[in-house]
Design a protein around this motif. Structure first.
Motif, mmCIF file in Angstrom:
data_model
loop_
_atom_site.group_PDB
_atom_site.id
_atom_site.type_symbol
_atom_site.label_atom_id
_atom_site.label_comp_id
_atom_site.label_asym_id
_atom_site.label_seq_id
_atom_site.Cartn_x
_atom_site.Cartn_y
_atom_site.Cartn_z
ATOM 1 N N ASN A 249 0.809 -1.139 0.016
ATOM 2 C CA ASN A 249 0.146 0.045 -0.041
ATOM 3 C C ASN A 249 0.951 1.293 -0.115
ATOM 4 O OD1 ASN A 249 -2.554 -1.561 0.814
ATOM 5 N ND2 ASN A 249 -1.316 -2.145 2.458
ATOM 6 N N PRO A 250 0.464 2.522 -0.354
ATOM 7 C CA PRO A 250 1.137 3.677 -0.387
ATOM 8 C C PRO A 250 1.661 4.012 0.935
ATOM 9 C CG PRO A 250 -0.918 4.051 -1.553
ATOM 10 C CD PRO A 250 -1.088 2.637 -0.886
ATOM 11 N N GLU A 251 1.041 3.381 2.030
ATOM 12 C CA GLU A 251 1.581 4.003 3.315
ATOM 13 C C GLU A 251 2.767 2.857 3.754
ATOM 14 O OE1 GLU A 251 -2.933 4.075 3.397
ATOM 15 O OE2 GLU A 251 -1.573 2.789 2.556
ATOM 16 N N ASP A 252 3.110 1.930 2.862
ATOM 17 C CA ASP A 252 4.228 1.023 3.181
ATOM 18 C C ASP A 252 5.618 1.659 2.736
ATOM 19 O OD1 ASP A 252 2.908 -1.123 4.306
ATOM 20 O OD2 ASP A 252 2.299 -2.022 2.198
ATOM 21 N N VAL A 253 5.432 2.713 1.967
ATOM 22 C CA VAL A 253 6.777 3.519 1.313
ATOM 23 C C VAL A 253 7.478 4.062 2.616
ATOM 24 C CG1 VAL A 253 7.524 5.558 0.084
ATOM 25 C CG2 VAL A 253 5.818 4.129 -0.881
ATOM 26 N N LEU A 254 6.801 4.583 3.793
ATOM 27 C CA LEU A 254 7.647 5.219 4.501
ATOM 28 C C LEU A 254 8.253 3.936 5.419
ATOM 29 C CD1 LEU A 254 5.382 8.390 5.822
ATOM 30 C CD2 LEU A 254 7.717 8.103 4.637
ATOM 31 N N ARG A 255 7.291 2.882 5.490
ATOM 32 C CA ARG A 255 7.712 1.813 6.529
ATOM 33 C C ARG A 255 9.113 1.140 5.767
ATOM 34 N NH1 ARG A 255 3.540 -2.888 7.630
ATOM 35 N NH2 ARG A 255 2.792 -1.245 8.887
ATOM 36 N N LEU A 256 9.167 0.983 4.532
ATOM 37 C CA LEU A 256 10.310 0.247 3.900
ATOM 38 C C LEU A 256 11.428 1.338 3.859
ATOM 39 C CD1 LEU A 256 8.401 -1.690 2.768
ATOM 40 C CD2 LEU A 256 9.548 -1.594 0.714
ATOM 41 N N GLU A 257 11.259 2.728 3.627
ATOM 42 C CA GLU A 257 12.307 3.617 3.859
ATOM 43 C C GLU A 257 12.835 3.754 5.156
ATOM 44 O OE1 GLU A 257 11.243 6.788 0.445
ATOM 45 O OE2 GLU A 257 10.398 7.331 2.293
ATOM 46 N N GLY A 258 12.026 3.343 6.316
ATOM 47 C CA GLY A 258 12.603 3.290 7.707
ATOM 48 C C GLY A 258 13.382 2.172 7.912
ATOM 49 N N MET A 259 13.057 1.224 7.313
ATOM 50 C CA MET A 259 13.626 -0.326 7.469
ATOM 51 C C MET A 259 15.184 0.079 6.765
ATOM 52 S SD MET A 259 10.803 -3.111 7.121
ATOM 53 C CE MET A 259 9.655 -3.394 8.236
ATOM 54 N N MET A 260 15.032 0.490 5.468
ATOM 55 C CA MET A 260 16.492 0.944 4.745
ATOM 56 C C MET A 260 17.148 1.679 5.687
ATOM 57 S SD MET A 260 15.369 0.814 0.833
ATOM 58 C CE MET A 260 14.271 2.065 0.822
ATOM 59 N N LYS A 261 16.740 2.757 6.184
ATOM 60 C CA LYS A 261 17.600 3.481 7.002
ATOM 61 C C LYS A 261 18.077 2.729 8.230
ATOM 62 C CE LYS A 261 17.440 7.845 9.378
ATOM 63 N NZ LYS A 261 16.623 8.979 9.950
ATOM 64 N N ASP A 262 17.353 2.035 8.752
ATOM 65 C CA ASP A 262 17.861 1.153 9.988
ATOM 66 C C ASP A 262 19.035 0.266 9.569
ATOM 67 O OD1 ASP A 262 16.041 2.213 11.784
ATOM 68 O OD2 ASP A 262 14.516 0.670 11.765
#
Length: 266
Positions: A249-262
């Motif tokens: 979902n569009p909401e998952d973009v921020l979730r994935l970006e946060g995981m990549m940052k971590d």
């Protein structure tokens, strides 16, 4: 035993149109499209003879060829990634023993998930289809439950028997548990990782079957195998501390970006 890895990608996603070309920002601030990140994930898998992107959309083809990917054009009548993989295999002459479907919305798929999946199918010569499953910790399970409470379709869960053959896949959280888990707890719920490995015989048969009622209700392509009483082998994989999620979902973009940052992933 030759292995083909196919990344099916379509522009006209019902839940997220244009999803393959959505840009995700990595830890260094670099932006890369979802399809590029998925291709990079596929290229990192060892033991694969060829990696291709399969699509019916010229926008995805042009973007993919621009970063050096090999593209196989498939028809716009493919109902799902499995049908697209079947067409790609046929277009390439069918000269592979195992075909891997690495879906184009899961760029955080670790290479060892796919490597373990291929090894699992090879170790079971009578199995025609295999897929990875990952035991949820409390954080992942609570994320699934939060998505469902908010009316969002998050990841897919699976239950399987003692022989590791899938009993059912669902976008609901199965099995039900009333226990409350902390983030680091081990849970009885398994996340179905959206990757498949097929024998050519399974891919040849799949497009000839019509979608059954369970596949239509859940919107899960793998249920077509179960509804035709074709077993799906579940291969348990280990996270090794790695976070994993699909872009549903569009909401998952921020979730994935946060995981990549971590993870420090660029």
């Amino acid at each position: 035993m030759a292995v083909l890895l196919v990344i099916p990608a379509r522009f006209a996603s019902t839940r997220y149109p244009g999803k393959p070309l959505v840009e995700l920002t990595g830890a260094s601030g670099d932006k890369k499209s979802l399809i590029l990140r998925s291709w990079e994930a596929g290229m990192s898998v060892s033991g694969v003879d060829k990696v291709v992107i399969a699509t019916d959309d010229d926008r995805i083809r042009e973007a993919s060829e621009a970063f050096g990917a090999e593209v196989v054009m498939t028809s716009d009548t493919c109902a799902n990634g499995t049908e697209r993989c079947a067409e790609a295999l046929e277009a390439l002459g069918g000269k592979y023993d195992i075909v891997v479907n690495l879906q184009g919305d899961a760029p955080l798929t670790p290479s060892w998930f796919v490597e373990d999946l291929i090894a699992g199918l090879r170790a079971h010569p009578t199995a025609e289809v295999a897929t990875p499953v990952l035991r949820c910790d409390g954080r992942a399970l609570n994320g699934f439950l939060a998505d469902r409470r908010a009316g969002r379709v998050g990841g897919t869960t699976v239950v399987f028997g003692a022989d590791k053959k899938a009993l059912y896949f669902s976008k609901e959280v199965i099995p039900f548990t009333s226990k409350v888990f902390s983030d680091e707890d081990e849970t009885p719920v398994f996340h179905h990782v959206g990757v498949y490995a097929y024998r050519p015989s399974a891919l040849a048969a799949y497009p000839k079957w019509s979608a059954g009622p369970l596949e239509a209700l859940e919107g899960l392509e793998q249920l077509r195998f179960l509804e035709r009483e074709r077993p799906v082998l579940c291969v348990e994989v280990e996270a090794r501390g790695r976070q994993f999620w699909e872009l549903n979902n569009p909401e998952d973009v921020l979730r994935l970006e946060g995981m990549m940052k971590d993870m420090g992933a660029n």
